[in-house]
Design an enzyme around this catalytic site. Structure first.
Site: not given
Length: 364
Positions: A11, A191, A332
């Site tokens: 990530e 993620s 997000s």
């Protein structure tokens, strides 16, 4: 303060994009920001504070480069000093660090390892401590803790490296007994890295091997029919209970995304739509916020977390996971939910830093 991002996990790019958002919004008249990037080989170095360096550029994933100069956190008791070292040069001080904002996702950053290092160096930091970070990273033990706290989790199976190598067919039999579709996940990744949606039992071995590229331990979850509801949690002040945002709902739009995958989360800004507050009955909204607070407390959460649920047609709220360092990218969900609940992005960052400065290191 040091903003720490990049890291050794898969990530890495997500962490860089998160840092871009924070560097864009943080009040540099209030904070002396020292941006520290961690390359994929683990090297710490002083990097550019320009958010454009770390954002997605034409869908190219950003990466912290290896540098000729490394940065270390002094191991001297109480020093809290960042020191830069380069071959053939004298060490130079980057100053004393009051607080670290660790914008790292995945192993070696979000899993308690970095938090342990900062605790040993007596440096305050934003977010969850060692145990909460470790439990929140491991989807297996996360579920164990949630169940112990009385939260409802969906059907799942855990496949360890030893079990898979010793008797893969027994693992396939256990996982295949769950209701399809299945979601095969690395136990300690986020993620949506390494996750496969499986509708055909014949595809299960390949999905497990794909997950094992990220983590030798794999979690297989039965698909749950329901709406995806998320709640942003912020630590309370002093002895106050955790604060919760209005619940949000993620709806994946048409366009090639069967589920909320990596592309939908971070690359394709039109792939997912957040409704906040979610269209829920008042009692359900109150209940999911209460359950999010329970989940936060059950892992010993501090600072921030995002808690994800499924709201089923028969009225159940099934917890999916807690994320102790949710993304702060422009699309997000965590900062969006707080913004829609009355706490803008820059003020949210301020509050998180303030909470970290008020919290001592060590046992608490």
């Amino acid at each position: 303060m040091a903003v720490l991002f990049g890291g050794r996990s898969s990530e890495h790019a997500v962490s860089c994009v998160t840092a871009a958002g924070v560097l864009q919004a943080i009040d540099t008249t209030k904070y002396d920001v020292v941006p520290i990037g961690i390359a994929k080989n683990g090297q710490w170095s002083l990097v550019s504070a320009n958010p454009a360096e770390w954002s997605l550029r034409a869908a190219t994933l950003p990466e912290v480069p290896v540098s000729e100069e490394s940065v270390v956190l002094s191991s001297q008791d109480g020093s809290r000093e960042l020191v830069a070292h380069a071959a053939g040069s004298l060490p130079r001080s980057l100053g004393r660090v009051d607080v670290v904002l660790p914008l790292l996702h995945g192993p070696f950053g979000e899993d308690g390892t970095l938090q342990g290092l900062l605790e040993m160096a007596d440096v305050r930091y934003v977010g969850a401590g060692v145990l909460a970070s470790a439990v929140g990273m491991d989807k297996h033990y996360m579920k164990v803790v949630f169940e112990a706290a009385g939260l409802t989790v969906g059907p799942y199976e855990v496949i360890t490296a030893r079990q898979w190598l010793r008797d893969p067919q027994a693992c396939l039999d256990r996982a295949g007994a769950l209701d399809f579709p299945l979601f095969v996940k690395p136990a300690r990744a986020g993620s949506s890295m390494g996750i496969t949606r499986v509708t055909d039992p014949a595809d299960l071995p390949a999905a497990i091997e794909a997950a094992r590229l990220h983590d030798p331990k794999v979690v297989v979850e039965a698909g749950i029919t329901g709406r995806e509801i998320e709640v942003a949690v912020l630590q309370g002040r002093g002895t106050e209970d955790p604060r919760t945002s209005q619940p949000g709902e993620v709806a994946v739009q048409d366009g090639g995304h069967e589920w909320y995958d990596f592309e939908a989360k971070y690359v394709d800004g039109a792939a997912a739509e957040l409704s906040c507050p979610a269209d829920l009955p008042a009692d359900v909204s109150a209940r999911v916020r209460s359950l999010a607070g329970t989940a936060f407390d059950s892992v010993g959460g501090e600072g921030l977390s995002r808690v994800d649920f499924f709201y089923t047609p028969d009225g159940q709220l099934i917890i999916n996971e807690i994320n102790t360092m949710p993304g702060f990218t422009p699309i997000s969900m965590y900062p969006q939910m707080w913004a829609k609940s009355g706490l803008p992005y820059s003020e949210l960052i301020d509050e998180l830093i303030s909470l970290a400065l008020d919290r001592k290191t060590g046992l608490r």
